[in-house]
Design a protein around this motif. Structure first.
Motif, short mmCIF file in Angstrom:
data_model
loop_
_atom_site.label_atom_id
_atom_site.label_comp_id
_atom_site.label_asym_id
_atom_site.label_seq_id
_atom_site.Cartn_x
_atom_site.Cartn_y
_atom_site.Cartn_z
N UNK A 44 0.85 -1.19 0.00
CA UNK A 44 0.00 0.00 0.00
C UNK A 44 0.89 1.24 0.00
N UNK A 45 0.51 2.22 -0.78
CA UNK A 45 1.36 3.41 -0.83
C UNK A 45 0.52 4.63 -1.23
N UNK A 46 0.93 5.77 -0.74
CA UNK A 46 0.35 7.02 -1.24
C UNK A 46 1.05 7.40 -2.53
N UNK A 47 0.28 8.02 -3.41
CA UNK A 47 0.84 8.47 -4.69
C UNK A 47 0.64 9.97 -4.87
N UNK A 48 1.60 10.59 -5.49
CA UNK A 48 1.46 12.00 -5.87
C UNK A 48 1.06 12.03 -7.35
#
Ligand code: MSP
Length: 487
Positions: free
Chosen positions: A156-160
């Motif tokens: 899981x990761x945040x994306x810009x």
């Protein structure tokens, strides 16, 4: 008045500082000194990048906490800058409390406005780069920089939303032709952006030594998002507040860095600023890489050059001179001690050193203690003054080797004048002519000293002391050579 704002990258604290780090920081120092001498007000910021898995690992290997490790190495960087005569205005550390608070706030703002979103990352990861890699970037299945196989990960990761800024970035590049520098680097960046931008992963769940995402602390903020933000937190940016100090400094006039991190500065950083609604920097300038006797510097090769050793052997000013004379700022260069010694004995000891000592010896011998007014109708002095505009232009645009070439052409001209006009003969035949000639030389050497000052501040000061109207050393009959010859 807005300050001219110069930055260097924030250096990782996983290894002690070396000639590569010194190069960028010295370049910033040379530019800052040049601008200050012109009367500009300057803000020069450098610092250390202290979060991330690599630093955590380095600390573990040395049995200390990451914070203690970061404290020690960042101290070493500061010490190194002192040794190299670097006069920065502010040293920022990404572990500074204020920086951390702002990074968290900025992340939340981007999240709230939809520029950051939560997703899943599936792909390849190089832990040494601390970066995700695309298959197309690999060389024989390995990371092109670290030559090792990346790991397959799924997390899981945040994306810009970098993709959103593709068009605005291209427009900015085309509206601001000086932004990407040197000019020859612009094409590569423009082609890269035109090729299409993917959203980038900006958080990690596996790296604990980092700034936690405020609203979801299982994630730490990707080191690059943390690090790039320094350029605004250092001068006092506070989200939602108007700070006078920040307005006096931002936008940056000159972001300096090595070519390997150019994309971060030329693509990701401007996109982040667009997302924040802040003005973009005036220039992102990538210089080339130093190799050592043809090889990349690395711990494993054991060929890392520590500037302190060169300074101990040759002195600080010759080191500062050499690295900017040897290689055009922007291109790659190879460091060799042979080349250093050759330039030291040739350009410093012979060309400048001899010119200076023989002139000052004549001044002390033939002139009374009063120093001359600016010479009128001096062809020689006018010839030097004519080159001033080009030297300044080179310095303004960080073309340091070209500026030094021009200065040394002038030094050669002065040496030739002494040789052909033979003042020692004038001493016997025409005292008035001798006096006039030496007056011209004093003024010419003063000019030379002011030009070399950003590179060699203490040599310039020494020259100026001997050439000044007041404060000249009493015992200046026999002067010490500026650069004693090396065998
Ligand atoms: N922490 C990141 C930068 C974050 S900036 C917001 C990083 N750190 S680093 O310690 O690896 O420093 C890289 C920089 O050090 C290069 O971009 C360059 O400025 C300098 N150099 C390090 N080695 C170098 C050479 N061999 N030659 C020239 N400069 C080099 O990347």
């Amino acid at each position: 008045m807005k300050k001219y704002y110069i930055t260097t990258p924030l250096y990782y604290v996983n290894y002690k500082p070396h000639i590569g780090h010194a190069y960028t920081t010295l370049a910033a120092d040379v530019l800052a000194r040049h601008l200050k001498a012109k009367g500009e007000s300057v803000f020069f910021q450098t610092g250390t990048d202290e979060h991330g898995g690599n630093i955590e690992k380095a600390a573990q290997a040395n049995n200390v906490s990451p914070k203690k490790w970061a404290d020690d190495i960042s101290q070493e960087f500061k010490q190194m800058w002192k040794t190299l005569g670097i006069e920065y205005d502010y040293f920022i550390r990404t572990t500074d409390e204020n920086h951390k608070i702002q990074v968290q706030a900025i992340f939340e703002k981007m999240l709230a406005q939809g520029d950051i979103y939560l997703g899943n990352y599936k792909g390849l990861y190089c832990s040494s780069c601390e970066n995700f890699l695309d298959k197309s970037e690999l060389i024989e299945g390995k990371c092109p920089v670290h030559k090792k196989e990346p790991e397959e990960i799924n997390e899981e990761s945040y994306f810009f939303k970098l993709s959103k800024y593709e068009k605005p970035l291209l427009k900015y590049y085309s509206d601001n032709p000086g932004f990407l520098a040197p000019e020859y680097r612009a094409n590569e960046i423009i082609r890269f952006v035109e090729g299409g931008l993917n959203d980038i992963s900006v958080s990690r769940t596996k790296v604990s030594w980092g700034i936690p995402v405020k609203s979801n602390p299982n994630h730490t903020i990707y080191v690059w998002i943390d690090a790039l933000t320094n350029y605004i937190t250092g001068p006092g940016f506070e989200l939602g507040k108007e700070s006078e100090k920040f307005k006096d400094i931002w936008p940056a006039d000159m972001h300096l860095m090595g070519k390997e991190i150019y994309r971060f500065h030329a693509v990701i950083w401007p996109a982040m600023l667009m997302s924040l609604g802040l003005p973009l920097p005036k220039k992102v300038y990538a210089h080339g890489w130093w190799t050592v006797e043809g090889e990349k510097m690395s711990k494993s090769r054991g060929n890392i050059i520590d500037p302190r050793e060169l300074v101990a052997e040759y002195g600080l000013d010759p080191f500062r001179y050499f690295i900017f004379r040897e290689v055009p700022f922007g291109q790659d260069g190879d460091f060799s001690k042979e080349a250093f010694k050759r330039r030291y004995n040739g350009e410093l000891a012979n060309d400048l050193g001899n010119l200076f000592s023989r002139t000052v010896n004549m001044i002390n011998k033939y002139l009374d203690s009063s120093m001359p007014e600016k010479p009128e109708n001096s062809v020689l002095f006018s010839k030097l003054v004519e080159t001033k505009k080009d030297i300044e232009k080179d310095m303004d645009s960080v073309q340091f080797s070209s500026a030094l070439d021009r200065i040394w052409k002038n030094i050669s001209l002065l040496n030739r004048e002494v040789d052909t006009r033979k003042p020692w003969e004038m001493a016997k035949t025409d005292k008035e002519a001798l006096k006039k000639f030496l007056h011209e030389m004093v003024w010419c050497l003063r000019l030379i000293s002011s030009w070399i000052s950003p590179f060699m501040p203490s040599t310039a000061a020494k020259m100026q002391m001997h050439l000044s109207v007041s404060g000249r050393p009493e015992e200046n009959k026999k002067i010490e050579p500026l650069f004693p010859r090396k065998q």
